[in-house]
Scaffold this active site. Structure first.
Site, mmCIF file in Angstrom:
data_model
loop_
_atom_site.group_PDB
_atom_site.id
_atom_site.type_symbol
_atom_site.label_atom_id
_atom_site.label_comp_id
_atom_site.label_asym_id
_atom_site.label_seq_id
_atom_site.Cartn_x
_atom_site.Cartn_y
_atom_site.Cartn_z
ATOM 1 N N SER A 1 27.895 -72.900 49.152
ATOM 2 C CA SER A 1 27.517 -74.099 49.905
ATOM 3 C C SER A 1 28.020 -73.987 51.346
ATOM 4 C CB SER A 1 28.144 -75.343 49.263
ATOM 5 O OG SER A 1 28.144 -76.394 50.200
ATOM 6 N N HIS B 1 23.284 -72.369 49.558
ATOM 7 C CA HIS B 1 23.192 -73.784 49.168
ATOM 8 C C HIS B 1 23.405 -74.641 50.410
ATOM 9 C CE1 HIS B 1 23.381 -77.044 46.170
ATOM 10 N NE2 HIS B 1 24.324 -77.584 46.927
ATOM 11 N N ASP C 1 23.678 -78.314 51.827
ATOM 12 C CA ASP C 1 23.901 -79.717 51.455
ATOM 13 C C ASP C 1 23.461 -80.651 52.575
ATOM 14 O OD1 ASP C 1 26.772 -78.661 49.702
ATOM 15 O OD2 ASP C 1 25.040 -79.674 48.832
ATOM 16 N N MET D 1 23.000 -84.415 53.829
ATOM 17 C CA MET D 1 23.522 -85.752 53.521
ATOM 18 C C MET D 1 23.156 -86.705 54.654
ATOM 19 S SD MET D 1 27.312 -84.714 52.196
ATOM 20 C CE MET D 1 27.554 -83.386 51.014
ATOM 21 N N HIS E 1 19.818 -78.967 48.867
ATOM 22 C CA HIS E 1 20.240 -80.093 48.027
ATOM 23 C C HIS E 1 20.160 -81.362 48.864
ATOM 24 C CE1 HIS E 1 23.824 -81.987 45.618
ATOM 25 N NE2 HIS E 1 22.686 -82.635 45.448
ATOM 26 N N MET F 1 20.735 -84.939 49.482
ATOM 27 C CA MET F 1 21.456 -86.148 49.098
ATOM 28 C C MET F 1 21.086 -87.226 50.120
ATOM 29 S SD MET F 1 24.975 -84.201 48.083
ATOM 30 C CE MET F 1 24.501 -82.751 49.038
ATOM 31 N N MET G 1 25.830 -82.172 38.976
ATOM 32 C CA MET G 1 26.953 -82.389 39.891
ATOM 33 C C MET G 1 28.233 -82.524 39.067
ATOM 34 S SD MET G 1 25.753 -82.626 43.053
ATOM 35 C CE MET G 1 27.335 -83.056 43.703
ATOM 36 N N ASP H 1 27.455 -77.770 40.439
ATOM 37 C CA ASP H 1 27.762 -77.946 41.854
ATOM 38 C C ASP H 1 28.904 -78.941 42.042
ATOM 39 O OD1 ASP H 1 25.707 -79.227 44.625
ATOM 40 O OD2 ASP H 1 27.720 -78.373 44.545
HETATM 41 C C1 DX5 Z 1 28.944 -82.133 47.339
HETATM 42 C C2 DX5 Z 1 28.009 -80.950 47.495
HETATM 43 C C3 DX5 Z 1 28.567 -79.694 46.900
HETATM 44 C C4 DX5 Z 1 29.860 -79.271 47.567
HETATM 45 C C5 DX5 Z 1 30.470 -78.110 46.861
HETATM 46 O O1 DX5 Z 1 28.215 -83.319 47.530
HETATM 47 O O2 DX5 Z 1 26.792 -81.207 46.852
HETATM 48 O O3 DX5 Z 1 27.601 -78.640 47.060
HETATM 49 O O4 DX5 Z 1 29.618 -78.921 48.881
HETATM 50 O O5 DX5 Z 1 31.639 -77.830 47.539
HETATM 51 P P1 DX5 Z 1 32.945 -77.456 46.737
HETATM 52 O O6 DX5 Z 1 32.621 -76.146 46.069
HETATM 53 O O7 DX5 Z 1 34.001 -77.334 47.812
HETATM 54 O O8 DX5 Z 1 33.184 -78.560 45.772
HETATM 55 ZN ZN ZN Z 2 25.311 -79.475 46.792
#
Ligand code: DX5
Ligand code: ZN
Length: 220
Positions: free
Chosen positions: A10, A35, A37, A39, A68, A70, A139, A177
């Protein structure tokens, strides 16, 4: 035939002042996927990057961009992420008022479809779509931040999904994840995950030795 284990680092934990070169380094270090993320500060209480950043980092790696989302609402941004270079687009069912429509929209742009379940979300909300999607992202932390503690209580959900997928002979990857590290990666794989997402473990352990950390997660 058991699915090969894939590691999807990620970039939430990378140095945001040089995301492109970080993505390049992940590819060189043996990452299977990248990956990303996304947000929006609305679906989750954090803000990260948007489609323009993905467009700019796309040329730095040929690896699959495992995006991903969110964000909510999600439908109105699917085209932008598809055109920016996402390969897998994963959304949360709570972020749309019509899961089937969002799946169709992602497919319209010829992208692979992922659905993500938050730790407290039940499998029931996605059971009817398993034969239409490519990936389920379980998750193991509350979405929003990297570096959180792994929540083992999601493992039974992973096992149940694995059984359903095997019984129905479906072609669906199981991705876990959140909080994945060298201690829990084995139990996550034994529970059925074939794709491991990791941010802080890969970027921070062993003085940030990306290659070593990716290999340790894959082998452990
Ligand atoms: C959290 C993300 C994850 C996160 C994983 O909302 O979706 O992908 O970044 O990071 P670690 O491995 O540090 O938990
Ligand atoms: Zn993620």
């Amino acid at each position: 035939m058991p699915r090969s284990i894939k590691i999807s680092p990620s970039i939430l934990s990378c140095d945001f002042s040089k995301i492109g070169t970080e993505v390049e380094a992940l590819e060189k270090a043996g990452a299977d996927y990248i990956h990303v993320d996304v947000m929006d500060g609305h679906f989750v209480p954090n803000l990260t990057i948007g489609p323009d950043v993905i467009k700019n980092i796309r040329p730095f790696s040929k690896k699959i961009f495992d995006v991903h989302l969110m964000i909510s609402p999600v439908d109105k941004y699917i085209q932008q992420f598809a055109e920016a270079g996402a390969d897998i687009i994963t959304f949360h069912p709570e972020a749309t008022d019509n899961t089937a429509k969002t799946i169709e929209l992602i497919k319209k742009f010829k992208k692979k479809v992922g659905i993500s379940l938050k730790p407290k979300s039940k499998i029931d909300i996605i059971k009817d779509y398993l034969d239409q999607i490519d990936l389920v992202l379980i998750m193991s932390v509350e979405p929003g931040f990297g570096g959180q503690k792994f929540m083992p209580e999601v493992l039974p959900k992973l096992k149940e999904l694995k059984n359903i997928i095997e019984k129905k002979n479906l072609n669906v990857d199981l991705e876990i994840d959140g909080g994945i590290n060298f201690e829990n990666s084995k139990i996550a794989k034994e529970a059925g995950a074939n794709i491991l997402v990791s941010g802080s473990t890969i970027f921070k352990k062993n003085n940030g030795d990306l290659k070593k950390n990716i290999n340790l997660l894959r082998q452990n």
